[in-house]
Design an enzyme around this catalytic site. Structure first.
Site, PDB file in Angstrom:
ATOM      1  N   ILE A 240     -14.109   0.538  10.462  1.00 40.30           N
ATOM      2  CA  ILE A 240     -14.429   1.438   8.904  1.00 40.30           C
ATOM      3  C   ILE A 240     -14.841   0.795   7.290  1.00 40.30           C
ATOM      4  O   ILE A 240     -15.022   2.117   6.860  1.00 40.30           O
ATOM      5  CB  ILE A 240     -12.769   1.018   8.587  1.00 40.30           C
TER       6      ILE A 240
ATOM      7  N   ASP B 231      -7.103  -4.055   7.791  1.00 42.76           N
ATOM      8  CA  ASP B 231      -7.051  -4.845   7.463  1.00 42.76           C
ATOM      9  C   ASP B 231      -6.431  -5.803   8.379  1.00 42.76           C
ATOM     10  O   ASP B 231      -6.170  -6.731   7.158  1.00 42.76           O
ATOM     11  CB  ASP B 231      -5.415  -4.182   6.930  1.00 42.76           C
TER      12      ASP B 231
ATOM     13  N   ARG C  75     -16.363   2.245  -1.634  1.00 41.12           N
ATOM     14  CA  ARG C  75     -15.422   2.661  -1.721  1.00 41.12           C
ATOM     15  C   ARG C  75     -14.822   3.871  -2.082  1.00 41.12           C
ATOM     16  O   ARG C  75     -14.799   4.095  -3.589  1.00 41.12           O
ATOM     17  CB  ARG C  75     -14.689   1.449  -2.474  1.00 41.12           C
TER      18      ARG C  75
ATOM     19  N   ARG D 146      -8.056  -0.505  -7.502  1.00 44.81           N
ATOM     20  CA  ARG D 146      -8.182   0.696  -6.640  1.00 44.81           C
ATOM     21  C   ARG D 146      -7.147   1.700  -6.835  1.00 44.81           C
ATOM     22  O   ARG D 146      -7.584   2.674  -6.849  1.00 44.81           O
ATOM     23  CB  ARG D 146      -9.212   0.207  -5.682  1.00 44.81           C
TER      24      ARG D 146
ATOM     25  N   CYS E 186     -16.033  -2.873  -4.272  1.00 43.70           N
ATOM     26  CA  CYS E 186     -15.941  -4.113  -4.262  1.00 43.70           C
ATOM     27  C   CYS E 186     -15.752  -4.922  -2.608  1.00 43.70           C
ATOM     28  O   CYS E 186     -16.929  -4.421  -2.529  1.00 43.70           O
ATOM     29  CB  CYS E 186     -14.093  -4.285  -3.648  1.00 43.70           C
TER      30      CYS E 186
ATOM     31  N   ASN F 210       1.241  -1.473  -0.204  1.00 46.98           N
ATOM     32  CA  ASN F 210       0.101   0.264   0.690  1.00 46.98           C
ATOM     33  C   ASN F 210       0.779   1.451  -0.153  1.00 46.98           C
ATOM     34  O   ASN F 210       0.425   2.161  -0.141  1.00 46.98           O
ATOM     35  CB  ASN F 210      -1.082   0.532   0.779  1.00 46.98           C
TER      36      ASN F 210
HETATM   37  C1  EPZ Z   1      -6.156   2.714   1.779  1.00 49.10           C
HETATM   38  O1  EPZ Z   1      -7.438   2.404   0.710  1.00 49.10           O
HETATM   39  C2  EPZ Z   1      -5.805   0.427   2.005  1.00 49.10           C
HETATM   40  N1  EPZ Z   1      -4.932   0.887   0.224  1.00 49.10           N
HETATM   41  C3  EPZ Z   1      -6.612  -0.389   2.506  1.00 49.10           C
HETATM   42  O2  EPZ Z   1      -6.017  -1.442   2.035  1.00 49.10           O
HETATM   43  C4  EPZ Z   1      -6.451   0.013   3.564  1.00 49.10           C
HETATM   44  O3  EPZ Z   1      -8.238  -0.729   4.330  1.00 49.10           O
HETATM   45  C5  EPZ Z   1      -7.815   1.099   3.998  1.00 49.10           C
HETATM   46  O4  EPZ Z   1      -7.031   2.352   2.855  1.00 49.10           O
HETATM   47  C6  EPZ Z   1      -7.771   2.276   4.917  1.00 49.10           C
HETATM   48  O5  EPZ Z   1      -6.791   1.971   6.221  1.00 49.10           O
HETATM   49  C7  EPZ Z   1      -4.178   1.283  -0.132  1.00 49.10           C
HETATM   50  O6  EPZ Z   1      -3.790   2.311   0.237  1.00 49.10           O
HETATM   51  C8  EPZ Z   1      -3.574   1.281  -1.403  1.00 49.10           C
HETATM   52  P1  EPZ Z   1      -9.201   5.345   2.749  1.00 49.10           P
HETATM   53  P2  EPZ Z   1      -8.734   3.402   0.478  1.00 49.10           P
HETATM   54  O7  EPZ Z   1     -10.184   6.286   1.451  1.00 49.10           O
HETATM   55  O8  EPZ Z   1      -7.009   4.287   0.573  1.00 49.10           O
HETATM   56  C9  EPZ Z   1     -13.891   5.828   3.544  1.00 49.10           C
HETATM   57  C10 EPZ Z   1      -6.021  -3.874   1.280  1.00 49.10           C
HETATM   58  O9  EPZ Z   1      -6.192  -4.611   1.788  1.00 49.10           O
HETATM   59  N2  EPZ Z   1     -14.412   7.349   2.541  1.00 49.10           N
HETATM   60  O10 EPZ Z   1      -8.948   5.603   3.900  1.00 49.10           O
HETATM   61  O11 EPZ Z   1      -9.332   3.381  -0.343  1.00 49.10           O
HETATM   62  C11 EPZ Z   1     -14.091   4.549   2.890  1.00 49.10           C
HETATM   63  O12 EPZ Z   1     -15.537   4.232   2.374  1.00 49.10           O
HETATM   64  C12 EPZ Z   1      -6.192  -2.318   1.127  1.00 49.10           C
HETATM   65  O13 EPZ Z   1      -4.620  -3.453   1.605  1.00 49.10           O
HETATM   66  C13 EPZ Z   1     -14.999   8.154   2.292  1.00 49.10           C
HETATM   67  O14 EPZ Z   1     -16.280   7.659   3.199  1.00 49.10           O
HETATM   68  O15 EPZ Z   1      -9.268   3.955   2.075  1.00 49.10           O
HETATM   69  C14 EPZ Z   1     -13.886   3.596   3.956  1.00 49.10           C
HETATM   70  O16 EPZ Z   1     -15.257   3.812   4.743  1.00 49.10           O
HETATM   71  C15 EPZ Z   1      -8.500  -2.540   1.277  1.00 49.10           C
HETATM   72  N3  EPZ Z   1     -15.384   9.058   1.429  1.00 49.10           N
HETATM   73  C16 EPZ Z   1     -12.631   4.509   4.659  1.00 49.10           C
HETATM   74  O17 EPZ Z   1     -13.300   5.865   4.436  1.00 49.10           O
HETATM   75  C17 EPZ Z   1     -14.133   8.650   0.532  1.00 49.10           C
HETATM   76  O18 EPZ Z   1     -13.711  10.165  -0.091  1.00 49.10           O
HETATM   77  C18 EPZ Z   1     -11.031   4.020   4.815  1.00 49.10           C
HETATM   78  O19 EPZ Z   1     -11.135   4.859   2.943  1.00 49.10           O
HETATM   79  C19 EPZ Z   1     -12.974   8.113   0.762  1.00 49.10           C
HETATM   80  C20 EPZ Z   1     -13.148   7.420   2.308  1.00 49.10           C
END
Ligand code: EPZ
Length: 449
Positions: free
Chosen positions: A349, A327, A141, A112, A136, A43
């Site tokens: 989350i 995670d 997401r 993603r 997903c 990540n």
């Molecule tokens: C990153 O995803 C990681 N992926 C994910 O790892 C990890 O689970 C996640 O961060 C949380 O730590 C990568 O870095 C490639 P977020 P990301 O935007 O950036 C909400 C794995 O298994 N949200 O921090 O997509 C969202 O719905 C993967 O390695 C909004 O509400 O995560 C979620 O509930 C899975 N509005 C929470 O925030 C937005 O505009 C966290 O999402 C964006 C996100």
């Protein structure tokens, strides 16, 4: 345009054998010993790769794990005109010939993280057309924070027919620094906006920024490229835009989620095992919970040695960093399914990240669900069964459960597993596990090329 060739476990088998539907066959009940080696952080590496779009110079990233997600990001950059070549555990990336600001749907849909390219692409080209990444298995997401932040930097952003089109109006098409307050500390949005702001005209302040170590790693690379970034790892990140960024040679941090998965493999098999390298500060909440459950942990400056014997229940609530990482919720649940007492696990989350519960129940786990909370009553022994991994970390959780279960567990869903773990079975077998990658019955065993 050299693309990265990433050997996957199935490709190391006989050249003419294509595993149409591979699965892992795990003979459980064996103790592990020795050491498990942690690869570079998926990540972090994915986002650091996107940063190559910000410069015409070459970026050399070291400690990049050989994962299918990394290959997919290489394909994404290649489709934009970038060049990505693998040299052992290093990637050489060059964005000099970037000639396309439209990312292909099928690549964004399958990875993603490739959506994060919208920030650097917009900063470099003055426009970007990137399909919405879509949802997903674990949730919808959304990318609301990414879009809101780009608008705050002066971009005109529209979303039509599932494609986000961002354009920087005016002469020079250069973004303008601004103040961004995020409603939620989105990791991807923080990273996307840091990269966009690095070349903007003026100062950008991101409030309520994500604190994850991968965000700090991106700041480290951007600074090595000549960017002016302060405050990464705190809720307020300040970036003063510069006219251009130069190349860099940078090592990716160790993968804290893989490290946590390995520590859990040691704990669930009640083993004495060293996991290295590990940066303890990246796993604080997880190490605290492992100790609370009865594990003993010792850090030797590079690696962590875990010893586990009798384990007891603990409660988990997933939170943004430095809270307990979502995670590792599924892998930790596998452990708690074998610990004495009842654990309460709440997933805060993602809205749909408890699908592994049904699979663990197939193995005899005693789990009761109530909304986003699982009540896990430890059992003395899980029993091997055919199970399905439903996302990357759920697949890892099933492998861990298989290590502890009595008899044979077959785990399907390796297309998810191979996205985030490089040769998991090879590493575990070297520490004493008995895991084989085979073809699922009923699939064509081998197809001549
Ligand atoms: C990153 O995803 C990681 N992926 C994910 O790892 C990890 O689970 C996640 O961060 C949380 O730590 C990568 O870095 C490639 P977020 P990301 O935007 O950036 C909400 C794995 O298994 N949200 O921090 O997509 C969202 O719905 C993967 O390695 C909004 O509400 O995560 C979620 O509930 C899975 N509005 C929470 O925030 C937005 O505009 C966290 O999402 C964006 C996100």
């Amino acid at each position: 345009m050299g693309l990265i060739a990433v050997p996957s476990p199935t490709q190391t088998s006989t050249p003419f054998q294509t595993t149409a539907n591979p699965q892992l066959e795990i003979r459980g009940g064996r103790r592990l010993s020795g050491e498990l080696e942690v690869s570079g952080a998926k990540n972090s590496a994915l986002v650091l790769m996107a940063a190559c779009l910000l410069t015409r110079d070459t970026i050399r990233l070291r400690n990049v794990p050989p994962l299918t997600d990394i290959a997919a990001m290489g394909e994404m950059l290649g489709s934009l005109g970038g060049r990505v070549v693998r040299h052992g555990d290093a990637l050489e990336l060059n964005g000099d010939a970037i000639n396309n600001s439209t990312a292909p749907y099928e690549l964004v849909n399958s990875l993603r993280a490739s959506f994060f390219c919208i920030g650097p692409l917009l900063a470099r080209m003055g426009m970007a057309k990137v399909p919405l990444p879509g949802g997903c298995q674990i949730g919808t997401r959304p990318v609301v924070e990414h879009v809101k932040g780009l608008k705050a930097l002066g971009a005109q952003v529209t979303i039509e027919h599932g494609v986000v089109t961002a354009v920087v109006p005016g002469r020079g098409h250069r973004l303008t620094g601004g103040r961004i307050h995020m409603d939620c500390p989105s990791v991807g949005a923080t990273e996307t906006l840091m990269m966009a702001a690095a070349l903007a005209d003026g100062e950008t302040v991101i409030d309520n920024a994500a604190l994850e170590p991968e965000v700090v790693d991106l700041a480290g690379l951007l600074i090595a490229m000549g960017a002016k970034v302060r405050g990464a790892g705190t809720p307020t990140i300040t970036i003063v835009g510069v006219d251009r960024l130069h190349g860099a040679d940078y090592a990716v941090i160790p993968d804290r989620i893989e490290a946590g998965t390995f520590l859990l493999a040691a704990a669930i098999t009640r083993s004495h095992l060293r996991v290295a390298p590990v940066i303890p500060e990246h796993l604080g909440a997880v190490l605290t919970k492992l100790e609370e459950a009865g594990c003993t942990l010792e850090h030797d400056g590079i690696g962590l040695t875990l010893k586990a014997d009798h384990l007891n229940a603990v409660d988990l609530r997933t939170q943004p960093f430095p809270g307990f990482p979502t995670d590792l919720q599924a892998p930790f649940m596998s452990l708690l399914a074998t610990a004495k007492g009842t654990s309460v696990i709440t997933e805060n989350i993602f809205e749909n990240r408890l699908q592994h519960v049904a699979e663990l129940q197939r193995m005899g786990a005693a789990i009761r669900m109530q909304g986003n909370t699982a009540f896990v009553e430890g059992v003395s022994r899980l029993s091997g069964a055919p199970v399905q991994g439903t996302d990357l970390r759920a697949s890892a959780a099933m492998v861990l459960a298989g290590l502890a279960a009595e008899g044979i567990t077959t785990v399907r869903g390796l297309e998810f597993l191979d996205r985030g773990y490089a040769n998991l079975e090879g590493k575990l077998n070297a520490a004493g596990a008995c895991i084989e990658r085979v073809n699922a019955p009923g699939s064509s065993a081998s197809i001549a090329a």
